[in-house]
Design a protein around this motif. Structure first.
Motif, PDB file in Angstrom:
ATOM      1  N   GLY A 219       1.293   8.588  -9.465  1.00  0.00           N
ATOM      2  CA  GLY A 219       2.457   8.556 -10.341  1.00  0.00           C
ATOM      3  C   GLY A 219       2.791   7.150 -10.795  1.00  0.00           C
ATOM      4  O   GLY A 219       2.182   6.166 -10.358  1.00  0.00           O
ATOM      5  N   PRO A 220       3.789   7.020 -11.650  1.00  0.00           N
ATOM      6  CA  PRO A 220       4.122   5.711 -12.226  1.00  0.00           C
ATOM      7  C   PRO A 220       4.731   4.737 -11.226  1.00  0.00           C
ATOM      8  O   PRO A 220       4.605   3.526 -11.384  1.00  0.00           O
ATOM      9  N   GLN A 221       5.414   5.229 -10.194  1.00  0.00           N
ATOM     10  CA  GLN A 221       6.024   4.371  -9.185  1.00  0.00           C
ATOM     11  C   GLN A 221       5.127   4.302  -7.949  1.00  0.00           C
ATOM     12  O   GLN A 221       4.608   5.320  -7.500  1.00  0.00           O
ATOM     13  N   PRO A 222       4.949   3.107  -7.392  1.00  0.00           N
ATOM     14  CA  PRO A 222       4.078   2.982  -6.211  1.00  0.00           C
ATOM     15  C   PRO A 222       4.606   3.796  -5.028  1.00  0.00           C
ATOM     16  O   PRO A 222       5.811   3.917  -4.834  1.00  0.00           O
ATOM     17  N   VAL A 223       3.689   4.357  -4.277  1.00  0.00           N
ATOM     18  CA  VAL A 223       4.015   4.999  -3.014  1.00  0.00           C
ATOM     19  C   VAL A 223       3.280   4.251  -1.905  1.00  0.00           C
ATOM     20  O   VAL A 223       2.234   3.643  -2.136  1.00  0.00           O
ATOM     21  N   GLN A 224       3.851   4.282  -0.709  1.00  0.00           N
ATOM     22  CA  GLN A 224       3.247   3.578   0.415  1.00  0.00           C
ATOM     23  C   GLN A 224       2.165   4.468   1.032  1.00  0.00           C
ATOM     24  O   GLN A 224       2.448   5.416   1.750  1.00  0.00           O
ATOM     25  N   VAL A 225       0.914   4.143   0.735  1.00  0.00           N
ATOM     26  CA  VAL A 225      -0.232   4.901   1.247  1.00  0.00           C
ATOM     27  C   VAL A 225      -0.749   4.189   2.495  1.00  0.00           C
ATOM     28  O   VAL A 225      -0.954   2.976   2.488  1.00  0.00           O
ATOM     29  N   MET A 226      -0.956   4.938   3.583  1.00  0.00           N
ATOM     30  CA  MET A 226      -1.411   4.322   4.834  1.00  0.00           C
ATOM     31  C   MET A 226      -2.594   5.071   5.455  1.00  0.00           C
ATOM     32  O   MET A 226      -2.825   4.990   6.654  1.00  0.00           O
ATOM     33  N   GLY A 227      -3.364   5.775   4.616  1.00  0.00           N
ATOM     34  CA  GLY A 227      -4.561   6.434   5.116  1.00  0.00           C
ATOM     35  C   GLY A 227      -4.786   7.767   4.448  1.00  0.00           C
ATOM     36  O   GLY A 227      -4.091   8.131   3.489  1.00  0.00           O
ATOM     37  N   TYR A 228      -5.762   8.491   4.953  1.00  0.00           N
ATOM     38  CA  TYR A 228      -6.079   9.801   4.397  1.00  0.00           C
ATOM     39  C   TYR A 228      -6.916  10.586   5.399  1.00  0.00           C
ATOM     40  O   TYR A 228      -7.499  10.019   6.346  1.00  0.00           O
ATOM     41  N   SER A 229      -6.943  11.895   5.220  1.00  0.00           N
ATOM     42  CA  SER A 229      -7.809  12.734   6.034  1.00  0.00           C
ATOM     43  C   SER A 229      -9.090  13.007   5.275  1.00  0.00           C
ATOM     44  O   SER A 229      -9.094  13.084   4.039  1.00  0.00           O
ATOM     45  N   ARG A 261     -15.722  18.664  11.077  1.00  0.00           N
ATOM     46  CA  ARG A 261     -14.348  18.665  11.569  1.00  0.00           C
ATOM     47  C   ARG A 261     -13.517  17.744  10.681  1.00  0.00           C
ATOM     48  O   ARG A 261     -14.063  16.975   9.888  1.00  0.00           O
ATOM     49  N   ILE A 262     -12.204  17.810  10.844  1.00  0.00           N
ATOM     50  CA  ILE A 262     -11.323  16.962  10.061  1.00  0.00           C
ATOM     51  C   ILE A 262     -11.117  15.641  10.793  1.00  0.00           C
ATOM     52  O   ILE A 262     -10.868  15.608  11.997  1.00  0.00           O
ATOM     53  N   GLY A 263     -11.264  14.549  10.079  1.00  0.00           N
ATOM     54  CA  GLY A 263     -11.048  13.223  10.637  1.00  0.00           C
ATOM     55  C   GLY A 263      -9.914  12.528   9.913  1.00  0.00           C
ATOM     56  O   GLY A 263      -9.315  13.073   8.983  1.00  0.00           O
ATOM     57  N   ALA A 264      -9.598  11.316  10.333  1.00  0.00           N
ATOM     58  CA  ALA A 264      -8.482  10.592   9.733  1.00  0.00           C
ATOM     59  C   ALA A 264      -8.825   9.115   9.611  1.00  0.00           C
ATOM     60  O   ALA A 264      -9.478   8.539  10.490  1.00  0.00           O
ATOM     61  N   VAL A 265      -8.361   8.517   8.526  1.00  0.00           N
ATOM     62  CA  VAL A 265      -8.515   7.086   8.261  1.00  0.00           C
ATOM     63  C   VAL A 265      -7.116   6.500   8.141  1.00  0.00           C
ATOM     64  O   VAL A 265      -6.270   7.050   7.437  1.00  0.00           O
ATOM     65  N   GLN A 266      -6.859   5.409   8.847  1.00  0.00           N
ATOM     66  CA  GLN A 266      -5.541   4.784   8.762  1.00  0.00           C
ATOM     67  C   GLN A 266      -5.677   3.301   8.450  1.00  0.00           C
ATOM     68  O   GLN A 266      -6.619   2.643   8.891  1.00  0.00           O
ATOM     69  N   PHE A 267      -4.742   2.778   7.666  1.00  0.00           N
ATOM     70  CA  PHE A 267      -4.668   1.348   7.400  1.00  0.00           C
ATOM     71  C   PHE A 267      -3.207   0.966   7.192  1.00  0.00           C
ATOM     72  O   PHE A 267      -2.326   1.837   7.132  1.00  0.00           O
ATOM     73  N   LYS A 268      -2.940  -0.321   7.096  1.00  0.00           N
ATOM     74  CA  LYS A 268      -1.580  -0.796   6.893  1.00  0.00           C
ATOM     75  C   LYS A 268      -1.027  -0.239   5.587  1.00  0.00           C
ATOM     76  O   LYS A 268      -1.747  -0.153   4.590  1.00  0.00           O
ATOM     77  N   PRO A 269       0.249   0.180   5.543  1.00  0.00           N
ATOM     78  CA  PRO A 269       0.813   0.747   4.316  1.00  0.00           C
ATOM     79  C   PRO A 269       0.623  -0.166   3.107  1.00  0.00           C
ATOM     80  O   PRO A 269       0.880  -1.371   3.183  1.00  0.00           O
ATOM     81  N   GLU A 270       0.151   0.421   2.019  1.00  0.00           N
ATOM     82  CA  GLU A 270      -0.086  -0.310   0.769  1.00  0.00           C
ATOM     83  C   GLU A 270       0.671   0.367  -0.359  1.00  0.00           C
ATOM     84  O   GLU A 270       0.563   1.584  -0.533  1.00  0.00           O
ATOM     85  N   PRO A 271       1.435  -0.388  -1.161  1.00  0.00           N
ATOM     86  CA  PRO A 271       2.127   0.216  -2.307  1.00  0.00           C
ATOM     87  C   PRO A 271       1.149   0.446  -3.458  1.00  0.00           C
ATOM     88  O   PRO A 271       0.653  -0.502  -4.063  1.00  0.00           O
ATOM     89  N   LEU A 272       0.848   1.707  -3.745  1.00  0.00           N
ATOM     90  CA  LEU A 272      -0.196   2.036  -4.722  1.00  0.00           C
ATOM     91  C   LEU A 272       0.300   3.077  -5.716  1.00  0.00           C
ATOM     92  O   LEU A 272       1.066   3.971  -5.364  1.00  0.00           O
ATOM     93  N   THR A 273      -0.171   2.947  -6.942  1.00  0.00           N
ATOM     94  CA  THR A 273       0.035   4.011  -7.935  1.00  0.00           C
ATOM     95  C   THR A 273      -1.209   4.858  -8.082  1.00  0.00           C
ATOM     96  O   THR A 273      -1.150   5.966  -8.608  1.00  0.00           O
ATOM     97  N   ASN A 274      -2.346   4.332  -7.620  1.00  0.00           N
ATOM     98  CA  ASN A 274      -3.589   5.100  -7.649  1.00  0.00           C
ATOM     99  C   ASN A 274      -4.550   4.534  -6.621  1.00  0.00           C
ATOM    100  O   ASN A 274      -4.357   3.414  -6.126  1.00  0.00           O
ATOM    101  N   LEU A 275      -5.566   5.301  -6.308  1.00  0.00           N
ATOM    102  CA  LEU A 275      -6.571   4.874  -5.341  1.00  0.00           C
ATOM    103  C   LEU A 275      -7.897   5.522  -5.712  1.00  0.00           C
ATOM    104  O   LEU A 275      -7.957   6.727  -5.984  1.00  0.00           O
ATOM    105  N   THR A 276      -8.938   4.714  -5.754  1.00  0.00           N
ATOM    106  CA  THR A 276     -10.278   5.223  -6.073  1.00  0.00           C
ATOM    107  C   THR A 276     -11.133   5.244  -4.812  1.00  0.00           C
ATOM    108  O   THR A 276     -11.233   4.231  -4.110  1.00  0.00           O
TER     109      THR A 276
END
Length: 561
Positions: A219-229, A261-276
């Motif tokens: 979206g247009p406003q950054p969100v704090q992304v800190m990982g993904y499954s 199986r489902i795994g998880a990736v975590q990192f320090k929160p980053e303010p992002l509008t998109n992620l590739t």
């Protein structure tokens, strides 16, 4: 909902059979093996929205959370988030069900105590199952007898009363900054998807072919992304995430990828509008614990992005350390099998979360960030993978500490530990079926770190020869506290004087799975011979001299950058 219910015939199925004649009960089960509450708190809302239960029972005490060394306040944040997610969805019955691990003693276990206290505070159901004879077939998985014992206890939770209204309102007010965004809802370009379903956990995942990339728009406003499954399995592999100056590499494959199986990736929160995310096409070098590796093409599968809804505070740099606390800084060199994990937990129990930093070999540049921010009080870890450019800055600081143990005892201790803990992977597989003597022979013949003078080598870190004499010279220059394990109680008192552990903290303990075996210890020492002679000499010299402790106040003239 739990981590020990992934078995197709768990205590949940046993309870379902026992209550088959009750028309008021319907069971759903969600089990996510390998996760901890740190990941679960981000997706619990989606799980509860999928099943819409009237009652939720959390079984979360069997994860590897204790070994991660996170601050206990962080686990309280997880409890609050899990309870809040249920209460705000109108769920009026919530319980926590604590099951045993072989490497955890119920009496004095902080996690069980926290759960029990939390449940009492808010009127939630609570039940724990102490470890009994023949209940587990390994560190955590129950035997057939264990399943019956678990079911007996589980049945006691089925008819807990509703949460009192005042407590329910309080739960609805608890902080819960954790959420997630389903990848398929924000992927650009309409990539292919599939449905992942295992252990009751169901999730649409976005497929990314090897060598290809998919961009996810938040979206247009950054969100704090800190990982993904993401899925981990026979055809997964490394994934790189990028957005502007941000970049993160996830391995996406491990020794257990003979199944999906489902795994998880975590990192320090980053303010992002998109992620590739780009899926690497290469077959990972990691070998599987069993089965044949799939050498075909790689495909990534992305589930949900972990979001921190109040990321501003979490993403802010902590204030710099000043005053007495700065003078009492400490670098803890963790020599394995010397009580290091318990020491680390003692630091975290006493100091604010941002003041205790653990070295992550997968992200050495984070150490430079730590030095630049200048907010740390204790830096702890086994620093074998620390780059020289960063190590030189730390080696200039006369604030180190470590604990030294008799090499034969370390060898025997690691043997018992590796045989009991499947998470040690290759060593566990090699040692679990061998006799104790054959295990000692294998560890020595394969020149493990326990069959060398690795403690001297860790202390000198290339500044001197890895001998007792060299270690002594480095200790005099750089170490604030060094003691033999036998004198750890005295060394621990010096840490209290530095105010890096609490005054009422108890001396750390060492994992003990079996009583002391003097015959096996003598065999280990004979087998080691001269291989660890310098460590033997250093340990003996510390036994004679007692702990080497220097006074505080050495840092006021030392630059950390």
């Amino acid at each position: 909902m739990g981590f020990s219910v992934t078995d197709e015939m768990s205590f949940v199925e046993f309870a379902r059979r026992r209550t088959a004649d009750r028309g008021d009960l319907t069971f759903d089960k969600v089990g996510i093996g390998g996760w901890t509450p740190v990941e679960l708190r981000h997706v619990i809302g989606a799980i509860l929205d999928h099943y819409t239960p009237d009652y939720v029972i959390y079984e979360i005490a069997t994860s590897q959370l204790r070994a991660q060394g996170r601050h206990r306040n962080d686990h309280m944040a997880s409890l609050q988030a899990l309870a809040n997610a249920a209460a705000t969805r109108g769920i009026r019955r919530i319980s926590f069900f604590d099951l045993p691990r072989e490497d955890v003693v119920e009496q004095g276990d902080w996690l069980w105590a926290m759960h029990k206290s939390f449940c009492a505070q808010y009127g939630l159901g609570y039940k724990s199952v102490p470890l009994g004879k023949d209940m587990l077939r390994d560190v955590v998985h129950p035997s057939d007898r264990g399943k019956e014992v678990f079911t007996d206890a589980f049945m006691d939770l089925l008819d807990v009363p509703e949460i009192p209204e005042t407590a329910r309102k309080a739960l609805c007010q608890l902080p819960n900054p954790f959420s997630s965004i389903a990848a398929h809802t924000c992927a650009k370009g309409k990539p292919a998807t599939k449905v992942y379903s295992r252990g009751g956990y169901v999730q649409d995942v976005v497929n990314i072919a090897g060598g290809e990339s998919v961009t996810f728009d938040f979206g247009p406003q950054p969100v704090q992304v800190m990982g993904y499954s993401m899925l981990l399995g026979p055809t997964t592999g490394a994934v790189t995430a990028t957005s502007g100056n941000f970049s993160h590499l996830a391995k996406g494959y491990d020794a257990f990828c003979y199944y999906e199986r489902i795994g998880a990736v975590q990192f320090k929160p980053e303010p992002l509008t998109n992620l590739t995310l780009r899926q690497h096409p290469d077959v990972p070098e990691t070998e599987l614990h069993k089965g044949d590796k799939n050498l075909g093409g790689r495909t990534g599968h992305i589930g949900r992005f972990f979001i921190l809804t109040d990321g501003k505070q979490a993403n802010a740099a902590p204030p710099k350390l000043t005053g007495r606390a700065r003078e009492n800084r400490l670098i803890h060199l963790h020599q394995p099998r010397t009580g290091g994990r318990s020491l680390q937990q003692a630091f975290r129990d006493h100091l604010p979360q941002e003041r205790v930093v653990s070295f992550n070999p997968g992200n050495p540049d984070a150490v430079q960030t730590m030095l630049d921010q200048d907010a740390w009080q204790v830096f702890t870890g086994s620093f074998f993978a620390l780059p020289g450019r960063i190590a030189r800055q730390l080696l200039a600081l006369p604030i180190w500490m470590t604990v030294v143990r008799d090499p034969g005892e370390r060898l025997v201790s690691f043997l018992h530990y590796a045989r009991a803990v499947p998470q040690l992977g290759a060593w566990h597989q090699k040692l679990k079926d061998l006799s104790l003597e054959d295990g000692i022979d294998l560890l020595v013949s394969e020149e493990s770190s326990y069959a060398q003078s690795s403690q001297c080598r860790g202390i000198v870190w290339g500044e001197e020869d890895p001998t007792c004499t060299g270690a002594r010279r480095v200790m005099a220059r750089r170490f604030r506290m060094v003691c033999a394990l036998e004198h750890l109680d005295q060394g621990f008192e010096s840490l209290k004087a530095l105010n890096v552990v609490a005054n009422d903290a108890k001396t750390p303990h060492i994992f003990q799975s079996l009583p002391r075996d003097d015959a096996l210890l003598a065999f280990a020492r004979r087998t080691l011979g001269k291989r660890a002679a310098e460590d033997v000499a250093l340990h003996q010299s510390l036994l004679q001299s007692g702990p080497e402790i220097s006074e505080p106040g050495l840092l006021n003239q030392v630059e950390t950058r």
